[in-house]
Design a protein around this motif. Structure first.
Motif, PDB file in Angstrom:
ATOM      1  N   CYS A 111     -62.691 -28.854 -25.793  1.00 49.80           N
ATOM      2  CA  CYS A 111     -62.560 -28.784 -27.248  1.00 49.80           C
ATOM      3  C   CYS A 111     -62.385 -27.345 -27.713  1.00 49.80           C
ATOM      4  N   ALA A 112     -63.103 -26.427 -27.076  1.00 48.23           N
ATOM      5  CA  ALA A 112     -63.064 -25.024 -27.503  1.00 48.23           C
ATOM      6  C   ALA A 112     -61.650 -24.482 -27.484  1.00 48.23           C
ATOM      7  N   GLY A 113     -60.939 -24.692 -26.385  1.00 46.09           N
ATOM      8  CA  GLY A 113     -59.570 -24.213 -26.320  1.00 46.09           C
ATOM      9  C   GLY A 113     -58.627 -25.028 -27.179  1.00 46.09           C
ATOM     10  N   ALA A 114     -58.828 -26.346 -27.202  1.00 41.13           N
ATOM     11  CA  ALA A 114     -57.902 -27.232 -27.911  1.00 41.13           C
ATOM     12  C   ALA A 114     -57.930 -27.012 -29.418  1.00 41.13           C
ATOM     13  N   VAL A 115     -59.120 -26.793 -29.999  1.00 35.60           N
ATOM     14  CA  VAL A 115     -59.179 -26.584 -31.451  1.00 35.60           C
ATOM     15  C   VAL A 115     -58.517 -25.260 -31.825  1.00 35.60           C
ATOM     16  N   MET A 116     -58.682 -24.242 -30.975  1.00 43.04           N
ATOM     17  CA  MET A 116     -58.032 -22.965 -31.250  1.00 43.04           C
ATOM     18  C   MET A 116     -56.509 -23.102 -31.164  1.00 43.04           C
ATOM     19  N   LEU A 117     -56.036 -23.831 -30.163  1.00 41.04           N
ATOM     20  CA  LEU A 117     -54.598 -24.041 -30.017  1.00 41.04           C
ATOM     21  C   LEU A 117     -54.051 -24.867 -31.163  1.00 41.04           C
ATOM     22  N   PHE A 123     -61.352 -23.576 -18.069  1.00 41.75           N
ATOM     23  CA  PHE A 123     -60.047 -23.480 -18.703  1.00 41.75           C
ATOM     24  C   PHE A 123     -59.109 -24.540 -18.125  1.00 41.75           C
ATOM     25  N   ALA A 124     -59.367 -24.930 -16.872  1.00 38.64           N
ATOM     26  CA  ALA A 124     -58.527 -25.923 -16.195  1.00 38.64           C
ATOM     27  C   ALA A 124     -58.508 -27.252 -16.947  1.00 38.64           C
ATOM     28  N   TYR A 125     -59.641 -27.661 -17.512  1.00 38.83           N
ATOM     29  CA  TYR A 125     -59.691 -28.939 -18.221  1.00 38.83           C
ATOM     30  C   TYR A 125     -58.883 -28.877 -19.513  1.00 38.83           C
ATOM     31  N   PHE A 126     -58.881 -27.742 -20.154  1.00 33.55           N
ATOM     32  CA  PHE A 126     -58.073 -27.532 -21.354  1.00 33.55           C
ATOM     33  C   PHE A 126     -56.595 -27.674 -21.019  1.00 33.55           C
ATOM     34  N   VAL A 127     -56.183 -27.081 -19.910  1.00 35.44           N
ATOM     35  CA  VAL A 127     -54.790 -27.189 -19.463  1.00 35.44           C
ATOM     36  C   VAL A 127     -54.439 -28.644 -19.171  1.00 35.44           C
ATOM     37  N   LEU A 128     -55.323 -29.353 -18.479  1.00 37.23           N
ATOM     38  CA  LEU A 128     -55.059 -30.759 -18.159  1.00 37.23           C
ATOM     39  C   LEU A 128     -54.984 -31.611 -19.421  1.00 37.23           C
ATOM     40  N   TRP A 129     -55.823 -31.293 -20.394  1.00 36.67           N
ATOM     41  CA  TRP A 129     -55.819 -32.035 -21.657  1.00 36.67           C
ATOM     42  C   TRP A 129     -54.447 -31.959 -22.327  1.00 36.67           C
ATOM     43  N   ALA A 171     -43.897 -20.850 -23.818  1.00 41.03           N
ATOM     44  CA  ALA A 171     -44.615 -20.106 -24.857  1.00 41.03           C
ATOM     45  C   ALA A 171     -45.915 -20.812 -25.244  1.00 41.03           C
ATOM     46  N   VAL A 172     -45.842 -22.139 -25.414  1.00 40.29           N
ATOM     47  CA  VAL A 172     -47.048 -22.897 -25.761  1.00 40.29           C
ATOM     48  C   VAL A 172     -48.048 -22.859 -24.604  1.00 40.29           C
ATOM     49  N   ALA A 173     -47.541 -22.910 -23.374  1.00 37.30           N
ATOM     50  CA  ALA A 173     -48.432 -22.822 -22.213  1.00 37.30           C
ATOM     51  C   ALA A 173     -49.147 -21.476 -22.186  1.00 37.30           C
ATOM     52  N   LEU A 174     -48.426 -20.412 -22.470  1.00 36.00           N
ATOM     53  CA  LEU A 174     -49.042 -19.083 -22.474  1.00 36.00           C
ATOM     54  C   LEU A 174     -50.032 -18.911 -23.618  1.00 36.00           C
ATOM     55  N   MET A 175     -49.835 -19.660 -24.705  1.00 40.80           N
ATOM     56  CA  MET A 175     -50.770 -19.588 -25.824  1.00 40.80           C
ATOM     57  C   MET A 175     -52.158 -20.093 -25.458  1.00 40.80           C
ATOM     58  N   HIS A 176     -52.238 -20.893 -24.390  1.00 44.17           N
ATOM     59  CA  HIS A 176     -53.541 -21.394 -23.954  1.00 44.17           C
ATOM     60  C   HIS A 176     -54.481 -20.252 -23.585  1.00 44.17           C
ATOM     61  N   PHE A 177     -53.941 -19.189 -23.036  1.00 41.79           N
ATOM     62  CA  PHE A 177     -54.789 -18.081 -22.573  1.00 41.79           C
ATOM     63  C   PHE A 177     -55.488 -17.366 -23.728  1.00 41.79           C
ATOM     64  N   PRO A 178     -54.775 -16.897 -24.763  1.00 44.10           N
ATOM     65  CA  PRO A 178     -55.494 -16.236 -25.859  1.00 44.10           C
ATOM     66  C   PRO A 178     -56.387 -17.187 -26.654  1.00 44.10           C
ATOM     67  N   CYS A 179     -55.971 -18.461 -26.786  1.00 40.55           N
ATOM     68  CA  CYS A 179     -56.789 -19.422 -27.531  1.00 40.55           C
ATOM     69  C   CYS A 179     -58.124 -19.660 -26.838  1.00 40.55           C
ATOM     70  N   ILE A 226     -66.046 -15.033 -28.090  1.00 42.29           N
ATOM     71  CA  ILE A 226     -67.063 -15.300 -29.101  1.00 42.29           C
ATOM     72  C   ILE A 226     -68.387 -15.674 -28.437  1.00 42.29           C
ATOM     73  N   VAL A 227     -68.323 -16.519 -27.410  1.00 46.91           N
ATOM     74  CA  VAL A 227     -69.536 -16.922 -26.696  1.00 46.91           C
ATOM     75  C   VAL A 227     -70.172 -15.723 -25.999  1.00 46.91           C
ATOM     76  N   ARG A 228     -69.355 -14.905 -25.339  1.00 49.26           N
ATOM     77  CA  ARG A 228     -69.875 -13.724 -24.650  1.00 49.26           C
ATOM     78  C   ARG A 228     -70.540 -12.762 -25.633  1.00 49.26           C
ATOM     79  N   MET A 229     -69.910 -12.536 -26.782  1.00 53.00           N
ATOM     80  CA  MET A 229     -70.478 -11.641 -27.786  1.00 53.00           C
ATOM     81  C   MET A 229     -71.797 -12.186 -28.311  1.00 53.00           C
ATOM     82  N   LYS A 230     -71.855 -13.487 -28.490  1.00 53.71           N
ATOM     83  CA  LYS A 230     -73.098 -14.108 -28.935  1.00 53.71           C
ATOM     84  C   LYS A 230     -74.203 -13.890 -27.918  1.00 53.71           C
ATOM     85  N   HIS A 231     -73.914 -14.151 -26.648  1.00 54.55           N
ATOM     86  CA  HIS A 231     -74.915 -13.976 -25.597  1.00 54.55           C
ATOM     87  C   HIS A 231     -75.362 -12.524 -25.480  1.00 54.55           C
ATOM     88  N   LEU A 232     -74.413 -11.611 -25.585  1.00 58.67           N
ATOM     89  CA  LEU A 232     -74.737 -10.190 -25.488  1.00 58.67           C
ATOM     90  C   LEU A 232     -75.626  -9.759 -26.648  1.00 58.67           C
TER      91      LEU A 232
END
Length: 321
Positions: A186-192, A243-249, A286-294, A301-307
């Motif tokens: 969901c995290a990657g998919a909502v951003m995309l 990230f693999a599950y986001f790609v498969l989705w 292009a859409v496939a590459l967008m998966h990486f920044p999304c 965001i999660v890393r910054m929160k934990h830090l």
């Protein structure tokens, strides 16, 4: 029949540009390269899952955290319902998840009532439904966690370890892993979904005098906002290999569209999926590459929160480093 066909007054439906049921539409270099991007992406995704996913090896540790280096894909049972800080009672996360689930479910029902079952033809509704399922599962796990915390976990725990050193953290079962996988998908998919809509689709709709009604606005904003709110409260980790599950989705959605268009000459839900265009391979890439920044943005965001929590509340944070 209106449930399946919907109403053109609410759903944007582009016109059919070509007959997708003829062989010439598929047997060409454009489809070859698009299929190549999809197959390579899926192959790499399965490789990451088989290499790093922890549910098939979690029993090897006997369900205990013995201080050794943990596997990347390991998930603990209390991660599904516990909060990021000891001072935040899990009941707050439960209340939040129930409210989000009710709101999202109501929006799905309202969208079906307004436009019919055709809404599930879009990636947005696939993702929105997955987020709704996440909050449904999350409500269940939080309810379960609140019911067992006073008796089994107590309040004297830091980073999953009791202050009296008698508590051993249990590894999650299959459903705990599924819940974690849904969260990261969901995290990657909502951003995309939201970025593609607001940055690509919305400008093109405005140029053609299409309006954005309340339901469309909610479908492309609340999914990300609610998930970010949940992320701010929960103590779930975010290992990058999922990230693999986001790609498969996304790949499953594209293959689903291909199968439908092989059988029926139908409009494409998104213009860049149309294989008739000579730029189709570039659009797919292009859409496939967008998966990486999304995905990377949500991970950041999660890393910054934990830090921030580890530095600001070193004695109260409850996430696994």
């Amino acid at each position: 029949m209106s449930f399946f066909t919907g109403s053109s007054g609410h759903t944007w439906q582009p016109t059919t540009t070509s007959d997708t049921t003829v062989l010439s539409y598929w047997l060409n270099w454009r489809f070859f390269f698009c299929a190549l991007w999809i197959l390579v992406s899926m192959a790499l995704a399965f490789f990451l899952i088989f290499k790093y996913e922890g549910f098939n090896r979690s029993t090897s540790s006997g369900g205990e955290n013995q201080g050794e280096e943990e596997e990347t894909g390991l998930v603990y049972a209390d991660e599904a319902w516990n909060t990021c800080l000891r001072g935040i009672d899990p009941s707050w996360l439960l209340i939040y998840r129930i409210i989000c689930f009710i709101v999202l479910l109501a929006l799905i029902i309202a969208s079906v009532a307004a436009d019919g079952g055709v809404i599930f033809y879009f990636y947005t509704q696939w993702t929105f439904t997955l987020v709704t399922i996440y909050f449904g599962f999350g409500s269940y796990f939080s309810l379960y966690g609140c019911s067992i915390k006073p008796s089994k976990y107590g309040s004297n725990t830091v980073n999953g370890t009791s202050l009296d050193q008698e508590y051993t953290r249990k590894i999650a079962g299959l459903w705990g892993y599924i819940f974690q996988i849904i969260f990261q998908t969901c995290a990657g998919a909502v951003m995309l979904t939201d970025s593609v809509f607001w940055c690509i689709i919305y400008p093109s709709l405005m140029s053609k005098d299409y309006g954005v009604d309340f339901l469309i606005f909610c479908m492309h904003t609340l999914n990300a906002l609610f998930l970010l709110g949940d992320t701010s409260l929960n103590c779930m980790r975010f290992p990058m290999f999922r990230f693999a599950y986001f790609v498969l989705w996304t790949a499953i959605f594209v293959i689903f569209q291909w199968i439908i268009h092989v059988c029926v000459a139908l409009w494409w839900p998104y213009p860049f999926l149309d294989l008739k265009s000579p730029y189709a391979p570039l659009w797919y890439l292009a859409v496939a590459l967008m998966h990486f920044p999304c995905y990377g943005l949500f991970a950041l965001i999660v890393r910054m929160k934990h830090l921030w929590l580890s530095r600001s509340f070193p004695g109260s944070s409850q996430f696994v480093p």
